[in-house]
Design a protein around this motif. Structure first.
Motif, PDB file in Angstrom:
ATOM      1  N   PHE A   1       0.826  -1.216  -0.039  1.00 60.94           N
ATOM      2  CA  PHE A   1       0.055   0.184   0.133  1.00 60.94           C
ATOM      3  C   PHE A   1       0.862   1.197   0.104  1.00 60.94           C
ATOM      4  CE2 PHE A   1      -2.746  -3.087   1.734  1.00 60.94           C
ATOM      5  CZ  PHE A   1      -4.070  -2.996   0.872  1.00 60.94           C
ATOM      6  N   ASN A   2       0.703   2.153  -0.880  1.00 58.70           N
ATOM      7  CA  ASN A   2       1.417   3.220  -1.251  1.00 58.70           C
ATOM      8  C   ASN A   2       1.077   4.448  -0.481  1.00 58.70           C
ATOM      9  OD1 ASN A   2       3.559   4.360  -2.609  1.00 58.70           O
ATOM     10  ND2 ASN A   2       2.933   3.961  -4.581  1.00 58.70           N
ATOM     11  N   GLY A   3       2.051   5.439  -0.314  1.00 56.65           N
ATOM     12  CA  GLY A   3       1.930   6.564   0.624  1.00 56.65           C
ATOM     13  C   GLY A   3       0.798   7.507  -0.293  1.00 56.65           C
ATOM     14  N   ILE A   4       0.459   8.543   0.356  1.00 52.14           N
ATOM     15  CA  ILE A   4      -0.675   9.370  -0.003  1.00 52.14           C
ATOM     16  C   ILE A   4      -0.142  10.263  -1.423  1.00 52.14           C
ATOM     17  CG2 ILE A   4      -0.014  11.279   1.363  1.00 52.14           C
ATOM     18  CD1 ILE A   4      -3.207  11.737   1.614  1.00 52.14           C
ATOM     19  N   GLY A   5      -1.101  10.027  -2.404  1.00 51.92           N
ATOM     20  CA  GLY A   5      -0.840  10.700  -3.652  1.00 51.92           C
ATOM     21  C   GLY A   5       0.275  10.013  -4.579  1.00 51.92           C
ATOM     22  N   ALA A   6       0.818   9.056  -3.907  1.00 55.32           N
ATOM     23  CA  ALA A   6       1.847   8.259  -4.822  1.00 55.32           C
ATOM     24  C   ALA A   6       1.219   7.360  -5.780  1.00 55.32           C
ATOM     25  CB  ALA A   6       2.887   7.753  -3.681  1.00 55.32           C
ATOM     26  N   ASN A   7       2.019   7.161  -6.776  1.00 54.19           N
ATOM     27  CA  ASN A   7       1.699   6.357  -7.701  1.00 54.19           C
ATOM     28  C   ASN A   7       2.520   5.197  -8.063  1.00 54.19           C
ATOM     29  OD1 ASN A   7       3.598   8.484  -8.750  1.00 54.19           O
ATOM     30  ND2 ASN A   7       3.747   7.221 -10.542  1.00 54.19           N
ATOM     31  N   ILE A   8       2.495   4.000  -8.760  1.00 56.11           N
ATOM     32  CA  ILE A   8       2.964   2.712  -8.688  1.00 56.11           C
ATOM     33  C   ILE A   8       4.446   2.919  -9.001  1.00 56.11           C
ATOM     34  CG2 ILE A   8       3.388   0.644 -10.053  1.00 56.11           C
ATOM     35  CD1 ILE A   8       0.268   0.619 -10.427  1.00 56.11           C
ATOM     36  N   GLU A   9       4.880   3.629  -9.668  1.00 59.66           N
ATOM     37  CA  GLU A   9       6.305   3.970 -10.228  1.00 59.66           C
ATOM     38  C   GLU A   9       7.061   4.397  -9.057  1.00 59.66           C
ATOM     39  OE1 GLU A   9       3.952   3.889 -13.974  1.00 59.66           O
ATOM     40  OE2 GLU A   9       3.678   5.062 -11.930  1.00 59.66           O
ATOM     41  N   ALA A  10       6.547   5.198  -8.282  1.00 55.13           N
ATOM     42  CA  ALA A  10       7.414   5.678  -6.960  1.00 55.13           C
ATOM     43  C   ALA A  10       7.912   4.699  -6.226  1.00 55.13           C
ATOM     44  CB  ALA A  10       6.430   6.504  -6.096  1.00 55.13           C
ATOM     45  N   VAL A  11       7.252   3.404  -6.158  1.00 58.44           N
ATOM     46  CA  VAL A  11       7.709   2.283  -5.372  1.00 58.44           C
ATOM     47  C   VAL A  11       8.140   1.052  -6.284  1.00 58.44           C
ATOM     48  CG1 VAL A  11       7.299   0.805  -3.505  1.00 58.44           C
ATOM     49  CG2 VAL A  11       6.302   2.888  -3.501  1.00 58.44           C
ATOM     50  N   ALA A  12       8.292   1.318  -7.389  1.00 56.94           N
ATOM     51  CA  ALA A  12       8.665   0.184  -8.539  1.00 56.94           C
ATOM     52  C   ALA A  12      10.081  -0.211  -8.204  1.00 56.94           C
ATOM     53  CB  ALA A  12       8.488   0.684 -10.009  1.00 56.94           C
ATOM     54  N   PRO A  13      10.959   0.791  -7.750  1.00 60.01           N
ATOM     55  CA  PRO A  13      12.394   0.180  -7.520  1.00 60.01           C
ATOM     56  C   PRO A  13      12.447  -0.894  -6.476  1.00 60.01           C
ATOM     57  CG  PRO A  13      12.337   2.295  -7.907  1.00 60.01           C
ATOM     58  CD  PRO A  13      11.101   2.112  -7.670  1.00 60.01           C
TER      59      PRO A  13
ATOM     60  N   ASP B   1      24.043  18.178  -0.241  1.00 58.61           N
ATOM     61  CA  ASP B   1      24.507  17.813  -1.329  1.00 58.61           C
ATOM     62  C   ASP B   1      23.851  16.687  -2.318  1.00 58.61           C
ATOM     63  OD1 ASP B   1      26.497  19.776  -1.301  1.00 58.61           O
ATOM     64  OD2 ASP B   1      27.904  18.528   0.006  1.00 58.61           O
ATOM     65  N   GLY B   2      23.262  15.702  -1.227  1.00 59.20           N
ATOM     66  CA  GLY B   2      22.555  14.710  -1.617  1.00 59.20           C
ATOM     67  C   GLY B   2      21.227  14.888  -2.240  1.00 59.20           C
ATOM     68  N   ALA B   3      20.686  15.911  -1.779  1.00 59.58           N
ATOM     69  CA  ALA B   3      19.128  16.387  -1.955  1.00 59.58           C
ATOM     70  C   ALA B   3      18.919  16.343  -3.574  1.00 59.58           C
ATOM     71  CB  ALA B   3      18.782  17.687  -1.497  1.00 59.58           C
ATOM     72  N   ALA B   4      19.707  16.775  -4.314  1.00 59.12           N
ATOM     73  CA  ALA B   4      19.666  17.259  -5.899  1.00 59.12           C
ATOM     74  C   ALA B   4      19.413  15.850  -6.301  1.00 59.12           C
ATOM     75  CB  ALA B   4      20.814  17.988  -6.395  1.00 59.12           C
ATOM     76  N   HIS B   5      20.340  14.925  -6.039  1.00 62.82           N
ATOM     77  CA  HIS B   5      20.529  13.407  -6.656  1.00 62.82           C
ATOM     78  C   HIS B   5      19.013  12.755  -6.338  1.00 62.82           C
ATOM     79  CE1 HIS B   5      21.748   9.592  -7.843  1.00 62.82           C
ATOM     80  NE2 HIS B   5      21.458   9.139  -6.841  1.00 62.82           N
ATOM     81  N   GLN B   6      18.693  12.671  -5.191  1.00 60.66           N
ATOM     82  CA  GLN B   6      17.531  12.133  -4.826  1.00 60.66           C
ATOM     83  C   GLN B   6      16.408  12.843  -5.476  1.00 60.66           C
ATOM     84  OE1 GLN B   6      17.923   9.435  -3.002  1.00 60.66           O
ATOM     85  NE2 GLN B   6      19.778   9.521  -2.444  1.00 60.66           N
ATOM     86  N   LYS B   7      16.294  13.835  -5.417  1.00 58.83           N
ATOM     87  CA  LYS B   7      15.290  14.487  -6.206  1.00 58.83           C
ATOM     88  C   LYS B   7      14.995  14.144  -7.677  1.00 58.83           C
ATOM     89  CE  LYS B   7      16.181  18.170  -8.451  1.00 58.83           C
ATOM     90  NZ  LYS B   7      16.575  18.266 -10.113  1.00 58.83           N
ATOM     91  N   ASP B   8      16.433  14.224  -8.209  1.00 55.62           N
ATOM     92  CA  ASP B   8      16.128  13.677  -9.700  1.00 55.62           C
ATOM     93  C   ASP B   8      15.507  12.482  -9.990  1.00 55.62           C
ATOM     94  OD1 ASP B   8      17.158  16.093 -10.457  1.00 55.62           O
ATOM     95  OD2 ASP B   8      19.027  15.309 -10.547  1.00 55.62           O
ATOM     96  N   SER B   9      15.959  11.382  -8.994  1.00 54.94           N
ATOM     97  CA  SER B   9      15.484  10.023  -8.957  1.00 54.94           C
ATOM     98  C   SER B   9      14.104   9.797  -8.519  1.00 54.94           C
ATOM     99  CB  SER B   9      16.425   9.213  -8.203  1.00 54.94           C
ATOM    100  OG  SER B   9      15.885   7.809  -7.843  1.00 54.94           O
ATOM    101  N   HIS B  10      13.881  10.595  -7.644  1.00 55.01           N
ATOM    102  CA  HIS B  10      12.223  10.467  -7.054  1.00 55.01           C
ATOM    103  C   HIS B  10      11.238  11.176  -8.076  1.00 55.01           C
ATOM    104  CE1 HIS B  10       9.180   9.918  -4.298  1.00 55.01           C
ATOM    105  NE2 HIS B  10       8.819  11.079  -3.972  1.00 55.01           N
ATOM    106  N   ILE B  11      11.410  12.624  -8.238  1.00 50.29           N
ATOM    107  CA  ILE B  11      10.459  13.053  -8.931  1.00 50.29           C
ATOM    108  C   ILE B  11      10.324  12.700 -10.536  1.00 50.29           C
ATOM    109  CG2 ILE B  11      11.799  14.999 -10.140  1.00 50.29           C
ATOM    110  CD1 ILE B  11       9.690  16.923  -9.212  1.00 50.29           C
ATOM    111  N   GLY B  12      11.199  12.024 -11.103  1.00 48.87           N
ATOM    112  CA  GLY B  12      10.866  11.419 -12.349  1.00 48.87           C
ATOM    113  C   GLY B  12       9.982  10.397 -12.444  1.00 48.87           C
ATOM    114  N   ARG B  13       9.705   9.639 -11.286  1.00 47.82           N
ATOM    115  CA  ARG B  13       8.535   8.617 -11.100  1.00 47.82           C
ATOM    116  C   ARG B  13       7.377   9.042 -10.735  1.00 47.82           C
ATOM    117  NH1 ARG B  13      13.279   6.306  -8.821  1.00 47.82           N
ATOM    118  NH2 ARG B  13      12.501   6.415  -6.657  1.00 47.82           N
ATOM    119  N   LEU B  14       7.142  10.415 -10.456  1.00 49.99           N
ATOM    120  CA  LEU B  14       6.082  10.991  -9.682  1.00 49.99           C
ATOM    121  C   LEU B  14       5.173  11.445 -10.862  1.00 49.99           C
ATOM    122  CD1 LEU B  14       6.894  12.676  -6.455  1.00 49.99           C
ATOM    123  CD2 LEU B  14       6.020  10.436  -6.478  1.00 49.99           C
TER     124      LEU B  14
END
Length: 274
Positions: free
Chosen positions: A28-40, A163-176
């Motif tokens: 069961f996913n988090g609020i507003g989240a789609n399948i792709e967000a947890v596919a990894p 410093d790590g926030a930008a990398h995590q943003k790129d990975s996460h937002i691309g799946r949302l």
């Protein structure tokens, strides 16, 4: 797409046709989240099947016509499992979905083997998070604006340095994909007045509670409340983990999951199966 329980829902599943010594995972996913967000996560757990679906008005599932509640959506999830030919599952939920996972295990104990609760609470009886994070959480720009996510990722989710926030943003937002306004609103009101706390002492499942100690949205103390209420539970704290530690601390999270899920069945589990 699957028509089930009077709704049309987008359902994803992995490896159900492959032999496995493990029951599939219902997620069961988090609020507003789609399948792709947890596919990894589904792709990392290569030894077991995995099932999840977009809630009404999120991802590719159409908007709901009427509001729903945990009972009706857990009943719908059980119908999905039936359509896929699955009798028994391990159940996992993150954040909002952690509440749904608790309700599913309580509503469908015969279909639930073990339960994993991630960055979640007992519902309305919870200790709220950082007000700055909660305010930004409600801003729809977190789904569609990379600059907003880059600027506020650490405040929103914790668990990463600047410093790590930008990398995590790129990975996460691309799946949302942003939910529809109605879909998001119906998810919010689905949990109004809901709490699992009175029922948790009667939970007769093995339960893993995973929390990050830098979670700005669901503080660690909520996991301690769950652990104190569920007698067959253990609390795993991800050091430096924020609300998205399944993403930012993926290897550590998957290792903890496997250790819990692959442990030999307890006498209580064998007794229930018999």
């Amino acid at each position: 797409m699957m028509d089930v329980g009077g709704r049309r829902l987008r359902v994803a599943h992995w490896r159900l046709d492959e032999p496995s010594d493990h029951p599939p995972m219902l997620f069961f996913n988090g609020i507003g989240a789609n399948i792709e967000a947890v596919a990894p996560l589904a792709e990392m757990l290569t030894e077991r099947g995995f099932v999840m679906f977009d809630m009404p008005g999120t991802g590719e599932s159409p908007d709901p016509t009427l509001p729903y509640n945990p009972f009706t959506m857990c009943w719908t999830a059980a119908q999905i499992l039936g359509r896929l030919g699955i009798e028994l599952v391990d159940v996992m939920g993150v954040s909002w979905g952690g509440a749904m996972a608790q309700h599913f295990a309580l509503q469908h104990p015969g279909r639930t083997r073990r339960l994993v609760l991630t960055a979640t609470t007992a519902g309305m009886l919870m200790v709220p998070g950082n007000p700055a994070a909660l305010t930004k959480m409600a801003d729809p720009r977190r789904y569609i604006d990379p600059e907003f996510m880059n600027e506020h990722f650490a405040t929103l989710y914790g668990g990463v340095d600047k410093d790590g926030a930008a990398h995590q943003k790129d990975s996460h937002i691309g799946r949302l994909k942003p939910p529809s306004p109605r879909g998001y609103f119906y998810q919010l009101i689905a949990m109004l007045g809901w709490t699992s706390l009175p029922a948790l002492p009667f939970m007769n499942k093995e339960v893993l509670i995973m929390m990050g100690d830098d979670d700005q949205i669901v503080p660690l103390v909520n996991g301690k409340i769950l652990a104190s209420a569920i007698r067959n539970s253990r609390l795993e704290i991800i050091e430096g983990g924020g609300h998205l530690f399944l993403l930012t601390h993926a290897d550590e999270s998957v290792a903890a999951l496997r250790e819990f899920l692959d442990a030999p069945s307890t006498e209580a589990e064998l007794s229930r199966a018999a």
